[in-house]
Design a protein around this motif. Sequence first.
Motif, PDB file in Angstrom:
ATOM      1  N   ALA A  98      -1.696  15.386  11.687  1.00 23.82           N
ATOM      2  CA  ALA A  98      -2.050  15.864  13.019  1.00 23.82           C
ATOM      3  C   ALA A  98      -2.761  14.751  13.783  1.00 23.82           C
ATOM      4  N   ALA A  99      -2.678  14.796  15.108  1.00 19.72           N
ATOM      5  CA  ALA A  99      -3.271  13.742  15.933  1.00 19.72           C
ATOM      6  C   ALA A  99      -4.757  13.557  15.626  1.00 19.72           C
ATOM      7  N   GLU A 100      -5.490  14.656  15.467  1.00 13.98           N
ATOM      8  CA  GLU A 100      -6.929  14.533  15.242  1.00 13.98           C
ATOM      9  C   GLU A 100      -7.256  13.964  13.863  1.00 13.98           C
ATOM     10  N   ALA A 101      -6.257  13.964  12.945  1.00 12.49           N
ATOM     11  CA  ALA A 101      -6.493  13.443  11.600  1.00 12.49           C
ATOM     12  C   ALA A 101      -6.196  11.950  11.478  1.00 12.49           C
ATOM     13  N   THR A 102      -5.518  11.367  12.486  1.00 10.69           N
ATOM     14  CA  THR A 102      -5.122   9.962  12.366  1.00 10.69           C
ATOM     15  C   THR A 102      -6.306   9.001  12.215  1.00 10.69           C
ATOM     16  N   PRO A 103      -7.465   9.227  12.863  1.00 17.83           N
ATOM     17  CA  PRO A 103      -8.577   8.304  12.622  1.00 17.83           C
ATOM     18  C   PRO A 103      -9.057   8.308  11.176  1.00 17.83           C
ATOM     19  N   ALA A 104      -9.049   9.476  10.522  1.00 16.94           N
ATOM     20  CA  ALA A 104      -9.462   9.536   9.118  1.00 16.94           C
ATOM     21  C   ALA A 104      -8.490   8.756   8.240  1.00 16.94           C
ATOM     22  N   LEU A 105      -7.201   8.890   8.500  1.00 14.76           N
ATOM     23  CA  LEU A 105      -6.197   8.138   7.758  1.00 14.76           C
ATOM     24  C   LEU A 105      -6.336   6.643   8.035  1.00 14.76           C
ATOM     25  N   ASP A 162      -6.289  22.547   6.238  1.00 16.21           N
ATOM     26  CA  ASP A 162      -5.805  23.470   7.266  1.00 16.21           C
ATOM     27  C   ASP A 162      -5.553  22.746   8.588  1.00 16.21           C
ATOM     28  N   ARG A 163      -6.306  21.661   8.831  1.00 19.54           N
ATOM     29  CA  ARG A 163      -6.182  20.922  10.090  1.00 19.54           C
ATOM     30  C   ARG A 163      -5.395  19.626   9.930  1.00 19.54           C
ATOM     31  N   TRP A 164      -5.079  19.245   8.692  1.00 19.55           N
ATOM     32  CA  TRP A 164      -4.452  17.947   8.437  1.00 19.55           C
ATOM     33  C   TRP A 164      -3.058  17.852   9.068  1.00 19.55           C
ATOM     34  N   THR A 165      -2.326  18.952   9.047  1.00 16.06           N
ATOM     35  CA  THR A 165      -0.980  18.971   9.628  1.00 16.06           C
ATOM     36  C   THR A 165      -0.955  19.892  10.841  1.00 16.06           C
ATOM     37  N   ASP A 166      -0.326  19.432  11.905  1.00 17.35           N
ATOM     38  CA  ASP A 166      -0.137  20.246  13.104  1.00 17.35           C
ATOM     39  C   ASP A 166       1.314  20.745  13.084  1.00 17.35           C
ATOM     40  N   PRO A 167       1.554  22.031  12.766  1.00 19.59           N
ATOM     41  CA  PRO A 167       2.930  22.528  12.652  1.00 19.59           C
ATOM     42  C   PRO A 167       3.754  22.320  13.919  1.00 19.59           C
ATOM     43  N   VAL A 168       3.132  22.468  15.083  1.00 17.74           N
ATOM     44  CA  VAL A 168       3.872  22.306  16.338  1.00 17.74           C
ATOM     45  C   VAL A 168       4.363  20.869  16.472  1.00 17.74           C
ATOM     46  N   LEU A 169       3.473  19.902  16.240  1.00 17.84           N
ATOM     47  CA  LEU A 169       3.864  18.496  16.335  1.00 17.84           C
ATOM     48  C   LEU A 169       4.855  18.121  15.241  1.00 17.84           C
ATOM     49  N   TRP A 170       4.735  18.759  14.089  1.00 22.42           N
ATOM     50  CA  TRP A 170       5.679  18.450  13.016  1.00 22.42           C
ATOM     51  C   TRP A 170       7.099  18.875  13.402  1.00 22.42           C
ATOM     52  N   TYR A 171       7.232  20.083  13.891  1.00 29.60           N
ATOM     53  CA  TYR A 171       8.577  20.586  14.197  1.00 29.60           C
ATOM     54  C   TYR A 171       9.165  19.947  15.454  1.00 29.60           C
ATOM     55  N   THR A 172       8.309  19.560  16.392  1.00 28.46           N
ATOM     56  CA  THR A 172       8.832  18.987  17.641  1.00 28.46           C
ATOM     57  C   THR A 172       9.021  17.476  17.565  1.00 28.46           C
ATOM     58  N   ILE A 202       0.873  -1.176   0.000  1.00 25.34           N
ATOM     59  CA  ILE A 202       0.000   0.000   0.000  1.00 25.34           C
ATOM     60  C   ILE A 202       0.907   1.222   0.000  1.00 25.34           C
ATOM     61  N   GLN A 203       0.887   1.957  -1.078  1.00 24.31           N
ATOM     62  CA  GLN A 203       1.719   3.153  -1.206  1.00 24.31           C
ATOM     63  C   GLN A 203       0.888   4.400  -0.925  1.00 24.31           C
ATOM     64  N   PHE A 204       1.322   5.222   0.031  1.00 27.61           N
ATOM     65  CA  PHE A 204       0.665   6.499   0.293  1.00 27.61           C
ATOM     66  C   PHE A 204       1.042   7.475  -0.824  1.00 27.61           C
ATOM     67  N   ASN A 205       0.073   8.199  -1.355  1.00 26.18           N
ATOM     68  CA  ASN A 205       0.440   9.292  -2.253  1.00 26.18           C
ATOM     69  C   ASN A 205       0.619  10.569  -1.424  1.00 26.18           C
ATOM     70  N   HIS A 206       0.706  11.717  -2.067  1.00 27.18           N
ATOM     71  CA  HIS A 206       1.102  12.943  -1.366  1.00 27.18           C
ATOM     72  C   HIS A 206       0.007  13.995  -1.458  1.00 27.18           C
ATOM     73  N   GLU A 207      -0.318  14.574  -0.309  1.00 29.04           N
ATOM     74  CA  GLU A 207      -1.288  15.674  -0.381  1.00 29.04           C
ATOM     75  C   GLU A 207      -0.577  16.948  -0.822  1.00 29.04           C
ATOM     76  N   THR A 208      -1.258  17.723  -1.642  1.00 32.42           N
ATOM     77  CA  THR A 208      -0.722  19.035  -1.989  1.00 32.42           C
ATOM     78  C   THR A 208      -0.936  19.933  -0.777  1.00 32.42           C
ATOM     79  N   PRO A 209       0.107  20.586  -0.274  1.00 31.25           N
ATOM     80  CA  PRO A 209      -0.014  21.322   0.988  1.00 31.25           C
ATOM     81  C   PRO A 209      -0.998  22.480   0.889  1.00 31.25           C
TER      82      PRO A 209
END
Length: 720
Positions: free
Chosen positions: A344-351, A328-338, A269-276
């Motif tokens: 983002a955590a809230e998006a993991t159930p959708a994924l 806008d909610r798919w990526t959490d910049p704070v969690l990404w950089y840290t 299963i290959q993930f494709n890429h979301e356009t930011p």
Amino acid sequence: MNSASIELGLLLLRDPPYSAVKLSELLDLASSRETVCSAADLTRLERLAGSIASDNAEAALDLAAHLESAHGDCGCWLRAALLEACSRFEEAAGALRFLQERAAGEERAMVMLASARNLFAAGHPDQAWHPLAEACKSSAVPRTLRNAARLLAQARKKAEAPFRRHCRIALLSTTTIDFLAPILRAQCFGTGIDAEIYIGPFNQYEQEIRDPSSGLTRFRPEVVAIATDWRSLGLRDEEDSPGEVIREHTARLESLWREARERLGATVIQFNHETPAFDALGHMSAALPGGRGRLLRAINLALWEAAGRTQGVTILDVDQIAARFGKDRWTDPVLWYTAKQYPAAEATPALGRQLTALLRAILGLTSKCLALDLDGVLWGGVIGEDGLAGIQLGGGPAGEAFVDFQRYLASLARTGVLLAVCSKNNPEDAVLPFRQHPEMVLRERNIAVFMANWKPKEENLRAIAATMNIGLDAMVFVDDNPAERSRVRQNLPEVEVVEMPADPAQYVAALSRLALFETLAITREDRTRTASIQENLARRTLESTAGSVDDYLAHLDIKAHLAPFDEANLPRIVQLINKTNQFNLTTRRRGDAEVRALLAAGAYTQAMRAGDRFGDSGLTGVLIAIPEGGGLRVDTWLMSCRVLGRRLDEVMFAALVRYAAENHYTHIEGEYIPTAKNGQVADLYSRLGCIGFRWETGRAFAAPAMIECTDLTQRTGAAV
């Protein structure tokens, strides 16, 4: 009870001791029938119950006793929470039964999780697995799913969980994907999959796949998910040679796919890429030939095309999932950089939900039938009362929503989903819109089984499943009436019941987000499945008038075509191997790579196509026999439910016996591995005349004379 009233309750009970006046005021608030509890309210009430019980257990039990006569949702929940906090688990589970069919969405997930938790604690695991699975299916909140995964792990130490499939899944990622594992494990449990998950080291996906001594190799995955995110591509805002970037990235991933397929034997299963969501070039990112937005879209298309020409590889459309969730909610910049966590955590159930849908498809667990109510589902109003001219269908906002929902259903049917009608209606009224309403998209020819009567719907659903020869766990039920949904859930817990919104404009979204009908490929047999069911009904009519089984079969004019496996048929063969349950002697599930490995090892293979006077049933039989000890061992033998009862098993066995004799094999050794669904073939070998499971090839076996058979498997080395 709304948030304000809960806050008031918290103020009333802030400090112990809890006076009778304070408890009385909270009791009044919690007993209201009119107020609705949100998930946040349920959480607050749960914490409140814990606080009361820890400070004054006697007061908690007294309040629970007062709430016993409460009929409001909040009161029932608070009572259950108080009882659980006081370790009265049996009573708490009983209190929650009232809420199980009243709540929806996240509130339903919380109720079901609490029910499972209390049933496990009370020593009733057999009763607890179902509400736990329902909680996993209903929730879209990470915390709830993590709690469900934790409860599942604890419960499995004491009792055996009911799984339909086991699957070893490897998650290899360029990001920190660890947080997805418990959520995926819970969501898989909700669909009957026992997910054993391996998390590869951070950003080491290439090394893991290519290194023969890697942890991935030792794990022996059945499915490898490659989660590359768009940042890992290192794209500039604008690339000078976009074509070269696309070719290089696609070629590198194709090479990894081949390695995973050939060396590990895994489905990929290959993930494709979301356009930011944000790009310095704005809309020009998609307009410029080398713009990052345009390049990512082109890379995604190239991945789809590459997967289309590579067996055993499928794409998880992350870009679509992110768009539906909200970029806008798919990526959490704070969690990404840290922590480099993505998404983002809230998006993991959708994924996780979409990943689970693909796993279901890989394992042959995709739902097969969508059973539909009529009034309020396919049109607005009641056909029996409003008449043809009075129902809402086209010509206005509500009517247009019903038309669009029908278009969506028609598209599902073209992918192989069987549509059925399950309606409480007079038959002549129910069929009228299908025949005469100009705005109807669905017609009678689109409906595989049409049941409109006044019987209980669970009875009709059983009859529909029997007519289609599928299990109840392959059915999805859609009804706008909450009472009917509740009744079906209670009487047929195997059936997937969709929680339908009040507004028909939301119907498509409600059904689509569940991802119950995802498939890896659409075969010719999929596109003709509805016609095949209708043809089977015609066959049954003929059978009822025939003097004997042989007379019936003779009048059918059956023709069978047997051939070795080939490249064109392999997708359908793998599909049948992974989803056929009833006529399946061993129920061994094999992916494309495993089937190819058997071919390369010299296995005898037989793919059967069948047709008769009513139509072509397509490729519906599969047999694999492996040379072993001077004989042939039947490793896999199955037939689709659409051709059962026509003595085609004898045709297949006769061809196997002929091949074995002509190629100097001394015997055929069969095998039967019992499952919950394949009992009908338990005595197949004895019915064929085998001694035990063995057939000596010195004996001939005659195929039914009334079936015309073309057999292309009769040559040395029939495997291709």
